[in-house]
Scaffold this motif. Sequence first.
Motif, PDB file in Angstrom:
ATOM      1  N   VAL A  54       2.265   1.387   8.038  1.00  0.00           N
ATOM      2  CA  VAL A  54       2.124   2.392   6.985  1.00  0.00           C
ATOM      3  C   VAL A  54       0.719   2.989   7.015  1.00  0.00           C
ATOM      4  O   VAL A  54       0.540   4.219   6.951  1.00  0.00           O
ATOM      5  CB  VAL A  54       2.430   1.770   5.602  1.00  0.00           C
ATOM      6  N   PHE A  55      -0.284   2.116   7.121  1.00  0.00           N
ATOM      7  CA  PHE A  55      -1.674   2.610   7.148  1.00  0.00           C
ATOM      8  C   PHE A  55      -1.934   3.435   8.418  1.00  0.00           C
ATOM      9  O   PHE A  55      -2.666   4.419   8.389  1.00  0.00           O
ATOM     10  CB  PHE A  55      -2.645   1.430   7.072  1.00  0.00           C
ATOM     11  N   GLN A  56      -1.305   3.030   9.517  1.00  0.00           N
ATOM     12  CA  GLN A  56      -1.444   3.793  10.751  1.00  0.00           C
ATOM     13  C   GLN A  56      -0.883   5.196  10.568  1.00  0.00           C
ATOM     14  O   GLN A  56      -1.514   6.199  10.964  1.00  0.00           O
ATOM     15  CB  GLN A  56      -0.716   3.066  11.887  1.00  0.00           C
ATOM     16  N   SER A  57       0.302   5.276   9.950  1.00  0.00           N
ATOM     17  CA  SER A  57       0.892   6.590   9.690  1.00  0.00           C
ATOM     18  C   SER A  57       0.037   7.404   8.724  1.00  0.00           C
ATOM     19  O   SER A  57      -0.094   8.628   8.873  1.00  0.00           O
ATOM     20  CB  SER A  57       2.306   6.412   9.114  1.00  0.00           C
ATOM     21  N   TYR A  58      -0.538   6.718   7.774  1.00  0.00           N
ATOM     22  CA  TYR A  58      -1.386   7.396   6.783  1.00  0.00           C
ATOM     23  C   TYR A  58      -2.587   8.065   7.457  1.00  0.00           C
ATOM     24  O   TYR A  58      -2.882   9.245   7.219  1.00  0.00           O
ATOM     25  CB  TYR A  58      -1.856   6.369   5.746  1.00  0.00           C
ATOM     26  N   PHE A  59      -3.260   7.362   8.320  1.00  0.00           N
ATOM     27  CA  PHE A  59      -4.465   7.916   8.951  1.00  0.00           C
ATOM     28  C   PHE A  59      -4.127   8.920  10.049  1.00  0.00           C
ATOM     29  O   PHE A  59      -4.978   9.728  10.418  1.00  0.00           O
ATOM     30  CB  PHE A  59      -5.335   6.786   9.507  1.00  0.00           C
ATOM     31  N   ARG A  60      -2.889   8.866  10.560  1.00  0.00           N
ATOM     32  CA  ARG A  60      -2.497   9.848  11.569  1.00  0.00           C
ATOM     33  C   ARG A  60      -1.894  11.109  10.962  1.00  0.00           C
ATOM     34  O   ARG A  60      -1.635  12.074  11.679  1.00  0.00           O
ATOM     35  CB  ARG A  60      -1.496   9.219  12.534  1.00  0.00           C
ATOM     36  N   ALA A  61      -1.597  11.052   9.660  1.00  0.00           N
ATOM     37  CA  ALA A  61      -1.033  12.238   8.989  1.00  0.00           C
ATOM     38  C   ALA A  61      -2.021  13.398   9.076  1.00  0.00           C
ATOM     39  O   ALA A  61      -3.229  13.235   8.913  1.00  0.00           O
ATOM     40  CB  ALA A  61      -0.708  11.905   7.536  1.00  0.00           C
ATOM     41  N   LYS A  62      -1.478  14.594   9.298  1.00  0.00           N
ATOM     42  CA  LYS A  62      -2.343  15.742   9.550  1.00  0.00           C
ATOM     43  C   LYS A  62      -2.767  16.462   8.274  1.00  0.00           C
ATOM     44  O   LYS A  62      -3.725  17.238   8.286  1.00  0.00           O
ATOM     45  CB  LYS A  62      -1.627  16.728  10.483  1.00  0.00           C
ATOM     46  N   THR A  63      -2.052  16.257   7.172  1.00  0.00           N
ATOM     47  CA  THR A  63      -2.404  16.961   5.939  1.00  0.00           C
ATOM     48  C   THR A  63      -2.614  15.970   4.807  1.00  0.00           C
ATOM     49  O   THR A  63      -2.077  14.847   4.819  1.00  0.00           O
ATOM     50  CB  THR A  63      -1.297  17.956   5.535  1.00  0.00           C
TER      51      THR A  63
ATOM     52  N   ILE B  59       2.759   9.395   1.630  1.00  0.00           N
ATOM     53  CA  ILE B  59       2.880   8.063   2.242  1.00  0.00           C
ATOM     54  C   ILE B  59       2.275   6.993   1.340  1.00  0.00           C
ATOM     55  O   ILE B  59       2.905   5.960   1.055  1.00  0.00           O
ATOM     56  CB  ILE B  59       2.207   8.043   3.631  1.00  0.00           C
ATOM     57  N   MET B  60       1.052   7.235   0.870  1.00  0.00           N
ATOM     58  CA  MET B  60       0.367   6.207   0.098  1.00  0.00           C
ATOM     59  C   MET B  60       0.987   6.014  -1.283  1.00  0.00           C
ATOM     60  O   MET B  60       1.079   4.872  -1.773  1.00  0.00           O
ATOM     61  CB  MET B  60      -1.119   6.562  -0.031  1.00  0.00           C
ATOM     62  N   THR B  61       1.427   7.095  -1.922  1.00  0.00           N
ATOM     63  CA  THR B  61       2.050   6.967  -3.252  1.00  0.00           C
ATOM     64  C   THR B  61       3.309   6.114  -3.185  1.00  0.00           C
ATOM     65  O   THR B  61       3.507   5.202  -4.008  1.00  0.00           O
ATOM     66  CB  THR B  61       2.389   8.355  -3.816  1.00  0.00           C
ATOM     67  N   ASN B  62       4.171   6.405  -2.206  1.00  0.00           N
ATOM     68  CA  ASN B  62       5.413   5.635  -2.078  1.00  0.00           C
ATOM     69  C   ASN B  62       5.135   4.181  -1.712  1.00  0.00           C
ATOM     70  O   ASN B  62       5.784   3.266  -2.239  1.00  0.00           O
ATOM     71  CB  ASN B  62       6.319   6.278  -1.023  1.00  0.00           C
ATOM     72  N   PHE B  63       4.147   3.973  -0.852  1.00  0.00           N
ATOM     73  CA  PHE B  63       3.814   2.599  -0.482  1.00  0.00           C
ATOM     74  C   PHE B  63       3.290   1.812  -1.676  1.00  0.00           C
ATOM     75  O   PHE B  63       3.671   0.657  -1.888  1.00  0.00           O
ATOM     76  CB  PHE B  63       2.779   2.587   0.646  1.00  0.00           C
ATOM     77  N   LEU B  64       2.448   2.421  -2.483  1.00  0.00           N
ATOM     78  CA  LEU B  64       1.895   1.726  -3.648  1.00  0.00           C
ATOM     79  C   LEU B  64       2.974   1.422  -4.679  1.00  0.00           C
ATOM     80  O   LEU B  64       2.936   0.373  -5.326  1.00  0.00           O
ATOM     81  CB  LEU B  64       0.779   2.574  -4.273  1.00  0.00           C
TER      82      LEU B  64
ATOM     83  N   LEU C  29      -5.126  -8.954  -0.217  1.00  0.00           N
ATOM     84  CA  LEU C  29      -6.357  -9.045   0.580  1.00  0.00           C
ATOM     85  C   LEU C  29      -6.080  -8.746   2.058  1.00  0.00           C
ATOM     86  O   LEU C  29      -6.862  -8.043   2.717  1.00  0.00           O
ATOM     87  CB  LEU C  29      -6.976 -10.430   0.429  1.00  0.00           C
ATOM     88  N   VAL C  30      -4.978  -9.272   2.570  1.00  0.00           N
ATOM     89  CA  VAL C  30      -4.613  -9.006   3.964  1.00  0.00           C
ATOM     90  C   VAL C  30      -4.351  -7.517   4.164  1.00  0.00           C
ATOM     91  O   VAL C  30      -4.824  -6.908   5.141  1.00  0.00           O
ATOM     92  CB  VAL C  30      -3.385  -9.840   4.377  1.00  0.00           C
ATOM     93  N   MET C  31      -3.594  -6.909   3.226  1.00  0.00           N
ATOM     94  CA  MET C  31      -3.300  -5.481   3.349  1.00  0.00           C
ATOM     95  C   MET C  31      -4.573  -4.646   3.243  1.00  0.00           C
ATOM     96  O   MET C  31      -4.729  -3.635   3.946  1.00  0.00           O
ATOM     97  CB  MET C  31      -2.275  -5.056   2.294  1.00  0.00           C
ATOM     98  N   LEU C  32      -5.491  -5.052   2.375  1.00  0.00           N
ATOM     99  CA  LEU C  32      -6.766  -4.331   2.264  1.00  0.00           C
ATOM    100  C   LEU C  32      -7.547  -4.415   3.569  1.00  0.00           C
ATOM    101  O   LEU C  32      -8.108  -3.418   4.041  1.00  0.00           O
ATOM    102  CB  LEU C  32      -7.588  -4.911   1.110  1.00  0.00           C
ATOM    103  N   GLY C  33      -7.559  -5.605   4.178  1.00  0.00           N
ATOM    104  CA  GLY C  33      -8.218  -5.762   5.468  1.00  0.00           C
ATOM    105  C   GLY C  33      -7.575  -4.906   6.544  1.00  0.00           C
ATOM    106  O   GLY C  33      -8.271  -4.274   7.356  1.00  0.00           O
ATOM    107  N   LEU C  34      -6.226  -4.846   6.568  1.00  0.00           N
ATOM    108  CA  LEU C  34      -5.526  -4.026   7.541  1.00  0.00           C
ATOM    109  C   LEU C  34      -5.811  -2.539   7.332  1.00  0.00           C
ATOM    110  O   LEU C  34      -5.921  -1.773   8.297  1.00  0.00           O
ATOM    111  CB  LEU C  34      -4.013  -4.285   7.450  1.00  0.00           C
ATOM    112  N   PHE C  35      -5.960  -2.146   6.061  1.00  0.00           N
ATOM    113  CA  PHE C  35      -6.265  -0.748   5.748  1.00  0.00           C
ATOM    114  C   PHE C  35      -7.606  -0.353   6.359  1.00  0.00           C
ATOM    115  O   PHE C  35      -7.716   0.674   7.050  1.00  0.00           O
ATOM    116  CB  PHE C  35      -6.269  -0.558   4.232  1.00  0.00           C
ATOM    117  N   PHE C  36      -8.637  -1.152   6.135  1.00  0.00           N
ATOM    118  CA  PHE C  36      -9.957  -0.815   6.659  1.00  0.00           C
ATOM    119  C   PHE C  36      -9.994  -0.938   8.185  1.00  0.00           C
ATOM    120  O   PHE C  36     -10.693  -0.167   8.855  1.00  0.00           O
ATOM    121  CB  PHE C  36     -11.022  -1.718   6.028  1.00  0.00           C
ATOM    122  N   TRP C  37      -9.239  -1.894   8.719  1.00  0.00           N
ATOM    123  CA  TRP C  37      -9.192  -2.029  10.172  1.00  0.00           C
ATOM    124  C   TRP C  37      -8.562  -0.805  10.820  1.00  0.00           C
ATOM    125  O   TRP C  37      -9.080  -0.280  11.821  1.00  0.00           O
ATOM    126  CB  TRP C  37      -8.405  -3.290  10.538  1.00  0.00           C
TER     127      TRP C  37
END
Length: 518
Positions: free
Chosen positions: A166-175, A182-187, A496-504
């Motif tokens: 999900v985070f990968q798709s978020y950072f690759r999104a163009k707009t 992506i982030m609203t639905n995930f949250l 905490l794991v998801m937060l770490g994956l987000f920053f990674w």
Amino acid sequence: MITMFRSCLKGVYSCRWSNRNDTKQKMPCCWFSFLSFVSILVLSWMYICVIAFNDHSNVNNEAFKALKTWVNWYRIVVILSAVLVTYCLLLLIFGFLHLAIREPLHLHWLHKVFLFLGLLMVFLNILGFSCKWQKEWQTIKLSFQATAPFLQLSAVLALTVISWLVFQSYFRAKTAANRGFIMTNFLLVCAAVHLWPVVIKSPCISPNIPPKPALVGHRGAPMLAPENTLMSFRKSLECGVVAFETDVQLSKDRQPFLMHDHGENFLLRTTDVKDKFPNRASEIHNNFTVQELRTLNAGKWFLKTDPFWSVSSLSEEEKKEAENQTVPALSELLDLAKKHNVSLIFDLKNEMKDENDFTNSDSYYTTEEIKASGISPDKVWWLPPEYRHNVSMMEPGFKQVYSNLEEMEANSGNFININYTSLSDDHISELRSINVSMNLWVVNERWLFSLLWCSGATSVTTNACHIFKNMSKPDWHLEPNAYMGIWISIDIVSLLVMLGLFFWQRRRLTGDWTAGIY
């Protein structure tokens, strides 16, 4: 090695074993979404199959009534469902791996066909389930009291694992709009999954465990011996049952005998009537004398059909004993119950009430047989409702057992025999507080027995007494504070794991720890 791995992935998912690029396939993400939907659906159907296994013999028996031939239909459905689940989940894993290494999601047309066939199979099964076995939805609903904590834990684990995609798709999104979507639905999903325990209610999350329910042998111990035979009841004694549950019918010469099936073809499923009386297989109970019934073999069918998939657990001596069982008279079971100080509860399968003819009823002849046996009257749990008042006058010492709450309350009774789906855990606790005994039927799976144990059931009628006899406690039980501690700890670790994956992912894909904040 990496090239070979990519080739294998593409080969399984899209049947493209070469490295050529092909962008002709339309809507690959839509097909991946369809794969995800079908996977979730078949996984849910498999859950239904596993939970409904408690009552699977009902499906096979109903099919036998219609087809007059024994086929273990439930086993076939479970095997096909398991194959479908395995196929869909493996395909889904390969799809996620495609996303991870940025391979095109070119789902092969053959997979699409299989997915549509799987979807059709599940749809037809659920339709049949709803039309022919609707009451089983109550079992599915009840099961969440036992499984919800574990389902929530699994959902947290799955969400944590796929969050990196999900985070990968978020950072690759163009707009910014796509990133926001992506982030609203995930949250929202994340909040629902992590806060799910707020609405979980289970009797096994409680400060104390009630006493273990007593065991009542349903037609004896039908997983270990042919149902309603003396071997079956002797086997149930090894489980420490407090009562035998059976079914009583009257023969042509007005002698009570034991047999569950009734009406036409009542002997077809559990005896060799087609061999002994080939022209009478479809006749009803009162066309056979006791002597004719006793010539029938009531055990070979058990070894042949293996209705509970348990014959392989029997020794050779037990198989030989099972093979030679006959149709017992009620008097034989009464002698066994009297000898071992065990109670008796039964249905009268063919009772037809006539207000002016009690002395010619099945209830009358059955009561006479019980009295003649010399068994203590309080060991008889009288269940048939048709002539209850007459039977009470004839033998006031019987324990009167009721099959619905209204009748019990109307007669100021304190003993109910009812299906396990008919009482909530709150209702069970309420009845227990006013000293009402509750026997719940038919309970065959450990999760259900554990749940009813936590609820406070007095006893259960079961085919699986040999499984429950060795249980010293429910399969799981937690105090509320302990459960809350586990829930909060797992949620914190997951976040905490998801937060770490987000920053990674942010660092990996943007090269900037602060990118994507605004």
